[in-house]
Every structure is written in C-alpha cells, then in structure tokens.
Design a protein around this motif. Structure first.
Motif, mmCIF file in Angstrom:
data_model
loop_
_atom_site.group_PDB
_atom_site.id
_atom_site.type_symbol
_atom_site.label_atom_id
_atom_site.label_comp_id
_atom_site.label_asym_id
_atom_site.label_seq_id
_atom_site.Cartn_x
_atom_site.Cartn_y
_atom_site.Cartn_z
ATOM 1 N N SER A 37 0.860 -1.074 -0.045
ATOM 2 C CA SER A 37 0.021 0.121 -0.112
ATOM 3 C C SER A 37 0.900 1.426 0.147
ATOM 4 O O SER A 37 1.975 1.132 0.496
ATOM 5 C CB SER A 37 -0.930 -0.089 1.209
ATOM 6 O OG SER A 37 -0.166 -0.100 2.202
ATOM 7 N N ASP A 38 0.346 2.210 -0.688
ATOM 8 C CA ASP A 38 1.022 3.581 -0.473
ATOM 9 C C ASP A 38 -0.044 4.803 -0.322
ATOM 10 O O ASP A 38 -1.338 4.327 -0.594
ATOM 11 C CB ASP A 38 1.531 4.079 -1.992
ATOM 12 C CG ASP A 38 3.277 3.546 -2.009
ATOM 13 O OD1 ASP A 38 3.680 3.238 -0.716
ATOM 14 O OD2 ASP A 38 3.735 3.434 -2.976
ATOM 15 N N ASP A 39 0.421 6.115 -0.048
ATOM 16 C CA ASP A 39 -0.591 7.131 0.145
ATOM 17 C C ASP A 39 0.228 8.345 -0.169
ATOM 18 O O ASP A 39 1.540 8.273 -0.180
ATOM 19 C CB ASP A 39 -1.313 6.844 1.462
ATOM 20 C CG ASP A 39 -0.339 7.015 2.678
ATOM 21 O OD1 ASP A 39 0.806 6.738 2.415
ATOM 22 O OD2 ASP A 39 -0.823 6.791 3.682
ATOM 23 N N MET A 40 -0.459 9.351 -0.040
ATOM 24 C CA MET A 40 -0.171 10.881 -0.360
ATOM 25 C C MET A 40 -0.519 11.500 0.478
ATOM 26 O O MET A 40 -1.900 11.426 1.244
ATOM 27 C CB MET A 40 -0.234 11.286 -1.800
ATOM 28 C CG MET A 40 -1.503 11.296 -2.241
ATOM 29 S SD MET A 40 -1.878 11.991 -4.078
ATOM 30 C CE MET A 40 -1.220 13.804 -3.717
ATOM 31 N N LEU A 41 -0.131 12.721 0.980
ATOM 32 C CA LEU A 41 -0.442 13.696 1.832
ATOM 33 C C LEU A 41 -0.379 15.080 1.305
ATOM 34 O O LEU A 41 0.702 15.632 0.635
ATOM 35 C CB LEU A 41 0.420 13.868 2.905
ATOM 36 C CG LEU A 41 -0.025 14.694 4.054
ATOM 37 C CD1 LEU A 41 -1.582 14.421 4.921
ATOM 38 C CD2 LEU A 41 1.078 14.650 5.450
ATOM 39 N N VAL A 42 -1.490 15.890 1.120
ATOM 40 C CA VAL A 42 -1.622 17.443 0.687
ATOM 41 C C VAL A 42 -1.702 17.950 1.954
ATOM 42 O O VAL A 42 -2.711 18.019 2.706
ATOM 43 C CB VAL A 42 -2.578 17.339 -0.267
ATOM 44 C CG1 VAL A 42 -2.886 18.847 -0.741
ATOM 45 C CG2 VAL A 42 -2.558 16.443 -1.447
ATOM 46 N N ILE A 43 -0.741 18.901 2.061
ATOM 47 C CA ILE A 43 -0.736 19.714 3.451
ATOM 48 C C ILE A 43 -0.060 21.062 3.282
ATOM 49 O O ILE A 43 0.781 21.451 2.437
ATOM 50 C CB ILE A 43 0.320 18.920 4.508
ATOM 51 C CG1 ILE A 43 0.155 19.628 5.709
ATOM 52 C CG2 ILE A 43 1.550 18.729 3.995
ATOM 53 C CD1 ILE A 43 0.740 19.101 7.171
ATOM 54 N N ASP A 44 -0.607 22.221 4.051
ATOM 55 C CA ASP A 44 0.132 23.381 4.138
ATOM 56 C C ASP A 44 0.992 23.260 5.299
ATOM 57 O O ASP A 44 0.801 22.668 6.285
ATOM 58 C CB ASP A 44 -0.987 24.575 4.709
ATOM 59 C CG ASP A 44 -1.864 25.212 3.670
ATOM 60 O OD1 ASP A 44 -1.829 24.519 2.588
ATOM 61 O OD2 ASP A 44 -2.616 25.983 3.851
ATOM 62 N N VAL A 45 2.428 23.440 4.943
ATOM 63 C CA VAL A 45 3.588 23.117 5.965
ATOM 64 C C VAL A 45 3.284 23.736 7.232
ATOM 65 O O VAL A 45 4.016 23.512 8.091
ATOM 66 C CB VAL A 45 4.721 23.324 5.318
ATOM 67 C CG1 VAL A 45 5.007 22.500 4.080
ATOM 68 C CG2 VAL A 45 5.027 24.702 5.003
#
Length: 340
Positions: free
Chosen positions: A119-127
C-alpha cells in the motif's frame, strides 16, 4: 516601501477592539531592533539565527537532565478524519491512498515477483498546518527578512532563511517546560489571555525550576489539547483569538539577554493573536523571529508532558527536534522528542 505585518487570511477577522496605540508599532519594533538585532552576529550568510547558541555544551547540558529515561513526543496527529487544529484560512491536511489491497481485489494489482502486495498513500498539506518549525524568513515587515535578506527572495520559493538550514542543524539542548495553565490555576488559558516574561519567571519559581541561558522554552497553555477534548468551535471562530505572550520592550530584551534559541508552545502562533495594547497582529514574529533570530515551533501538544512534570516535579529535560528537510520551505512538520 510601506511596512507590513503578516498577511491575514480573508476568513480571519483581526479587528482590534480599540484604535492602534503608539506603544507597540512597527517603528517601535525597529527602534528596539537597532539595539538588539542579531543580524550579522553569525555572519552575513547565517540562516539559523539563535540556534547558533546551541553548541556542544548546550547539548550536554540537556543530556545531564535525563534521570528516568521517560520519553514524550510532542507532535499532534496529522490528517485526522475529524480535522486538525489549524490557523483559520489554512487548509486541513488531506491523506489519500494511492495503492492498496483494492487494486488486487479488482484484479488490477501490479505483478510482483513472489506475489507480494503493498500500500502507498499521499499527503496534501500546508506546511504550517501541523506541528512545525517556522523558517526564519517566514515573517517580516518592510523589505527585509532575518539577517537582512531581501524579501524578494521569498518570491516563487524561499531561497534565503528557509527551513532547510534549521532542518540540517537540528535542535538539541536543555528544555524547560513552563506551565502557564497550571500557574493560572486553569486547565486551559482563555481566548486572548496574555502573559509576559515576568509570568514565565514566576511560573518557573513556582515549579522550582531554573531558566538558564540558552534553554529551549516550552510554554504550556492547554490550548491545543483543548481541541482534542472537543472544544473545537473556537478554532473555527471568525474572530479567532489565541492566548499567549504579549510584546514589550522588556520581554524582547529578556529574550536577547537570555540568548533563548527556540520558543515552543501549544498554540498555533506562539503569541497572543492580537496584541491588546496596540492591536497589532503577531508582533513577536517580528521582534523575536525576524530581528533576534529566535526559532519558533508551534502547534505542539504539551499537555501529556505537563501532566508528567507536575506528577514527578521535573520540569527540565533533554529536548530534541529536527523538522523535515523541505527544500525552500517556509516551515516544515516536526515531531519533537523529550527525554526526562
């Protein structure tokens, strides 16, 4: 050029209750800075500011505080389905799967010799939207960042005073927790409640701990932990107002005299949202970060550590942290570790 404080998200109404006064103005900050500014102290190329105070002796002073081996991580959860405590106007972190068992269940999985799956995932974030360290170029007024770098170096990507030099150096030293909530007899400080460096010293005296030169200061207000206790409405309030330190010439002088390298708090901005005396937004980001090079770490959950300190009476410890190495970042997520 017209001097400006930090830009404010349009969803956040930072309206002072009274007209701006003259005791804390950008001109006052600049006048104080002329005496206390650390620009050039560590050379024209410096980008880590007061972290230069943390050398081998300071690291060993932190190690000397270890007594039991108890450890505490200070970062808050990131990407929680129920939401995270963020500055109004900033986006919540969003984590999504990119690969999981569903691919193989649908017959679309990747052929891997031996039959393994993954499994893999991604993260979208304001740092700036989780436990994080600010780069020294994160906030400024006029046309100069910390150490005199041109504000134009932030255009497109922060090429000076960004988070990378701080991430490469790391932060290790003697940490001291100052429990302002306990000092005020509260579980959590009220919205807009302020305190000064004199209050920090009084809290330290009450706790029986000494604040030494070059200590990393951790200030517990209970604010972030209250989010996880269910008090989330105040974080979405259009008139958002955190508790925290308030600006004064004496406070800035104290930070300079004590050579404080790092201020760590359990609020989103490390200071009261609007200075009650002047109505200015976040003036300590200018007086401490921009002018002195004090590094800010924000959005920590200090309540478990504060509870343990109250239980065993030990408010000093080894503090360690290293934000992720984000190239040209205005800040970066971090999960500091305290060892008692």
């Amino acid at each position: 050029a017209t001097a400006k404080l930090m830009s404010v998200p349009p969803t956040l109404k930072m309206v002072p209750k009274t007209a701006l006064k003259q005791d804390v103005t950008l001109r006052t900050l600049e006048t104080t800075a002329e005496r206390l500014k650390n620009w050039g102290k560590w050379g024209p190329e410096d980008e880590v500011g007061s972290l230069n105070y943390l050398a081998n002796p300071e690291v060993l002073a932190g190690v000397a505080e270890i007594r039991s081996g108890k450890t505490f991580t200070l970062g808050v959860p990131m990407g929680s389905p129920a939401g995270d405590p963020v500055w109004p106007g900033r986006r919540q972190a969003r984590r999504v799967n990119t690969v999981d068992a569903g691919l193989w269940m649908a017959g679309k999985g990747f052929p891997i010799p031996g039959g393994a799956q993954y499994s893999d995932d991604m993260l979208v974030i304001d740092v700036q939207s989780s436990s994080q360290y600010d780069a020294l170029g994160h906030a400024w007024y006029g046309d100069q960042l910390y150490n005199g770098y041109d504000a134009a170096t932030t255009v497109g990507a922060m090429t000076k005073a960004n988070i990378m030099p701080i991430a490469e150096k790391g932060i290790v030293g003697r940490g001291v927790l100052l429990d302002m909530a306990k000092y005020r007899g509260k579980k959590v400080l009220d919205a807009g409640e302020t305190f000064t460096h004199d209050d920090l010293l009084a809290a330290a005296a009450q706790q029986g701990v000494e604040i030494r030169k070059r200590d990393v200061l951790l200030v517990h207000t209970g604010w972030i932990n209250s989010y996880y206790d269910g008090d989330t409405a105040k974080f979405q309030n259009a008139n958002f107002m955190e508790p925290g330190l308030t600006h004064s010439k004496e406070l800035v002088e104290w930070f300079a005299e004590m050579e404080i390298p790092n201020l760590v708090t359990d609020t989103i901005a490390n200071e009261v949202t609007l200075d009650p005396a002047s109505g200015l937004s976040l003036p300590l980001h200018q007086a401490l970060m921009r002018n002195l090079g004090v590094v800010f770490a924000e959005i920590m959950n200090l309540t478990p550590l504060a509870n343990d300190c109250a239980a065993d009476g030990q408010y000093s410890f080894l503090y360690t942290a290293a934000p992720i190495k984000l190239v040209n970042g205005t800040g970066a997520p971090v999960n500091p570790v305290v060892v008692k």
